[in-house]
Design a protein around this motif. Sequence first.
Motif, mmCIF file in Angstrom:
data_model
loop_
_atom_site.group_PDB
_atom_site.id
_atom_site.type_symbol
_atom_site.label_atom_id
_atom_site.label_comp_id
_atom_site.label_asym_id
_atom_site.label_seq_id
_atom_site.Cartn_x
_atom_site.Cartn_y
_atom_site.Cartn_z
ATOM 1 N N MET A 163 0.841 -1.194 0.000
ATOM 2 C CA MET A 163 0.000 0.000 0.000
ATOM 3 C C MET A 163 0.877 1.245 0.000
ATOM 4 O O MET A 163 1.770 1.391 0.845
ATOM 5 C CB MET A 163 -0.901 0.004 1.235
ATOM 6 C CG MET A 163 -1.718 1.282 1.420
ATOM 7 S SD MET A 163 -3.146 1.363 0.325
ATOM 8 C CE MET A 163 -4.304 0.328 1.239
ATOM 9 N N ILE A 164 0.642 2.128 -0.961
ATOM 10 C CA ILE A 164 1.336 3.422 -0.998
ATOM 11 C C ILE A 164 0.416 4.464 -0.370
ATOM 12 O O ILE A 164 -0.732 4.627 -0.789
ATOM 13 C CB ILE A 164 1.689 3.823 -2.440
ATOM 14 C CG1 ILE A 164 2.676 2.827 -3.050
ATOM 15 C CG2 ILE A 164 2.267 5.236 -2.485
ATOM 16 C CD1 ILE A 164 2.994 3.090 -4.511
ATOM 17 N N GLY A 165 0.918 5.159 0.637
ATOM 18 C CA GLY A 165 0.114 6.162 1.338
ATOM 19 C C GLY A 165 0.546 7.578 0.990
ATOM 20 O O GLY A 165 1.742 7.874 0.887
ATOM 21 N N VAL A 211 -3.280 2.182 -3.433
ATOM 22 C CA VAL A 211 -2.964 3.573 -3.097
ATOM 23 C C VAL A 211 -4.016 4.098 -2.125
ATOM 24 O O VAL A 211 -5.226 3.954 -2.363
ATOM 25 C CB VAL A 211 -2.920 4.467 -4.353
ATOM 26 C CG1 VAL A 211 -2.580 5.910 -3.964
ATOM 27 C CG2 VAL A 211 -1.906 3.936 -5.361
ATOM 28 N N ALA A 212 -3.550 4.700 -1.033
ATOM 29 C CA ALA A 212 -4.426 5.344 -0.051
ATOM 30 C C ALA A 212 -4.035 6.811 0.063
ATOM 31 O O ALA A 212 -2.843 7.146 0.127
ATOM 32 C CB ALA A 212 -4.319 4.662 1.310
ATOM 33 N N GLU A 219 -4.831 10.452 2.193
ATOM 34 C CA GLU A 219 -5.498 11.074 3.340
ATOM 35 C C GLU A 219 -6.536 12.076 2.854
ATOM 36 O O GLU A 219 -6.282 12.838 1.921
ATOM 37 C CB GLU A 219 -4.478 11.769 4.244
ATOM 38 C CG GLU A 219 -5.107 12.376 5.490
ATOM 39 C CD GLU A 219 -4.102 13.070 6.390
ATOM 40 O OE1 GLU A 219 -4.536 13.754 7.329
ATOM 41 O OE2 GLU A 219 -2.884 12.934 6.135
ATOM 42 N N LEU A 260 -3.721 6.840 8.185
ATOM 43 C CA LEU A 260 -3.038 6.755 6.889
ATOM 44 C C LEU A 260 -1.629 6.186 7.041
ATOM 45 O O LEU A 260 -1.229 5.269 6.311
ATOM 46 C CB LEU A 260 -3.001 8.148 6.244
ATOM 47 C CG LEU A 260 -2.468 8.354 4.809
ATOM 48 C CD1 LEU A 260 -0.965 8.315 4.703
ATOM 49 C CD2 LEU A 260 -3.087 7.341 3.860
ATOM 50 N N TRP A 261 -0.855 6.714 8.004
ATOM 51 C CA TRP A 261 0.509 6.236 8.207
ATOM 52 C C TRP A 261 0.514 4.770 8.655
ATOM 53 O O TRP A 261 1.359 3.981 8.221
ATOM 54 C CB TRP A 261 1.232 7.099 9.239
ATOM 55 C CG TRP A 261 1.734 8.395 8.692
ATOM 56 C CD1 TRP A 261 1.031 9.553 8.563
ATOM 57 C CD2 TRP A 261 3.039 8.670 8.190
ATOM 58 N NE1 TRP A 261 1.807 10.546 8.002
ATOM 59 C CE2 TRP A 261 3.061 10.027 7.768
ATOM 60 C CE3 TRP A 261 4.206 7.925 8.050
ATOM 61 C CZ2 TRP A 261 4.191 10.636 7.224
ATOM 62 C CZ3 TRP A 261 5.342 8.526 7.517
ATOM 63 C CH2 TRP A 261 5.323 9.864 7.100
ATOM 64 N N SER A 318 -0.049 2.305 5.665
ATOM 65 C CA SER A 318 0.830 2.430 4.499
ATOM 66 C C SER A 318 2.130 1.652 4.669
ATOM 67 O O SER A 318 2.841 1.807 5.671
ATOM 68 C CB SER A 318 1.147 3.903 4.228
ATOM 69 O OG SER A 318 -0.047 4.641 4.053
ATOM 70 N N ASP A 319 2.437 0.821 3.662
ATOM 71 C CA ASP A 319 3.745 0.164 3.617
ATOM 72 C C ASP A 319 4.803 1.119 3.075
ATOM 73 O O ASP A 319 5.970 1.076 3.471
ATOM 74 C CB ASP A 319 3.682 -1.069 2.706
ATOM 75 C CG ASP A 319 2.645 -2.072 3.178
ATOM 76 O OD1 ASP A 319 2.824 -2.628 4.268
ATOM 77 O OD2 ASP A 319 1.645 -2.273 2.457
ATOM 78 N N VAL A 328 5.323 5.328 2.040
ATOM 79 C CA VAL A 328 4.750 6.667 2.162
ATOM 80 C C VAL A 328 5.471 7.602 1.199
ATOM 81 O O VAL A 328 6.705 7.689 1.213
ATOM 82 C CB VAL A 328 4.854 7.212 3.607
ATOM 83 C CG1 VAL A 328 4.361 8.652 3.674
ATOM 84 C CG2 VAL A 328 4.064 6.338 4.559
#
Length: 527
Positions: A4-6, A35-36, A38, A66-67, A70-71, A73
């Motif tokens: 997951m990209i945050g 993708v996440a 905030e 969010l943090w 996330s794998d 950031v």
Amino acid sequence: MTLMIGIPRETAAGEKRVATVPEVVEKLIKLGFKVAVESGAGDAANFSDDTYRAAGAEIIDGTAKLWAASDIVFKVCVPTTEEVGLMREGGTLIGFVWPAQNPELMQQLAAKKATVLAIDALPRQLSRAQKMDALTSQAGVAGYRAVIEAANAFGRFFNGQITAAGKVPPAKVFIAGAGVAGLAAIGTAAGLGAIVRANDTRAEVADQVVSLGGEFVKVDYEEEGSGGGGYAKVMSEGFQQAQREMYTKQAKECDIIITTALIPGKPAPRLITAEMVQSMKPGSVIVDMAAERGGNCELTEPGKAVVKHGVTIVGYTDLPSRLAKQSSTLYATNLFRLTEELCKAKDGNINVNMDDDAIRGLTVIKEGEVTWPAPAPKLPAAPAKPAAAKAAAPAAKGHGHGGSSEPMAGGKLAIMFGVATVLFWFVGAFAPAAFLGHFTVFVLACFVGYMVVWNVTPALHTPLMSVTNAISSIIAIGALVQVAPPVGGADGRGLILGLAVAALALTAVNMFGGFAVTQRMLAMFRK
């Protein structure tokens, strides 16, 4: 496992940029990532939550959530201590870090067993790294915005005008430093119609300044100013004195000064003194793009626009953020190109390959181990000078035989002319008179064509040859003559007619294709 990209909301005061944009979200998902974003992260850059959601991103309320989710950031600004505390153990951070200026932050990230790729540590001298070079993309935006800020504070037009109400002279703009930001400022100011002058310690940028419509102002002192990674180096005291004299003259003559001079790891050099500011005309403007590092102007106040001695001094430190949508789009593309290098399998996982010079330079922490600074990348060896080698070979050959190679070249030329003379005599003695006239024209045409092409710059050979081919298609006239019905019958008419038709077809391709290639080549040199 898909990572997951945050994308968190930037917390720095006045920061409007966001680390990715909806169109790049779609590309990241195609690489296999989730993708996440905030909630509200892109609002200041005019990217709503709905646009991210439509691109396939998940919207998460709350920075902590969010943090935690996330794998990897993506960030723009340097993370704060609070943000590092929210980071997942063993996670990956990609963004601006400035490891030399933030040793405590580096220790905090290492304690989290994080992998950190600092986009500011990219080895910019590698040509393949240019697509990931966020420093360059953001500097280009800043240079453009600097001119816009100057135009906003300046009380006149940039371009000269002659109107019924009177004549308006063009503004005179001086740009100190012709790096990426300086060149962007030169192009923008010239495009607005100003008289643009620029200076840089690196003499090789003079042609770039001229190509953008500026005039390169040379310091009357010989010294090479190129540093590593596209930056300038610290110059000698003699050069700096001559440079100050030149700046003093430009300050009195110019209406606007834009300064861009920075040296990595050092405070911004002071180029514009208080006395120079005082000598400028009332209403003049200085835009100090180095304000964040102390400023190139002695009177700059970082983060503010102030008026001193009748001169407006703009010291904004957030120029890229003032064009948030554009700078965010460029930055997001830089991070996407980096992600492509990290995820070549397109399976939603990353491989931080430390054998890759570009990735090695970016990686300042690897799984909790500080790997900064990186060793210098291996650059390709400079090509040998062929001219020197060619000059040495004939000299050695002539020395070994006790003489020069020039008589041999002259002898070969004489033999060639002798053979040509015999051939011409043979043709003249036995060929029909009509053929001899055509043959003479043919030989002269070959000679003239050869001399024309020989004296043209090699870079222009392609457009030249395409035009030459098109013009040489005068052969079409000969083919048309052969296609025309003869007055009397003739043996072999069918063969001649077939050859003429084929010649017409090939010549038509040659003619139209030649001009098409020429137009495309010439279009490359037009704005």
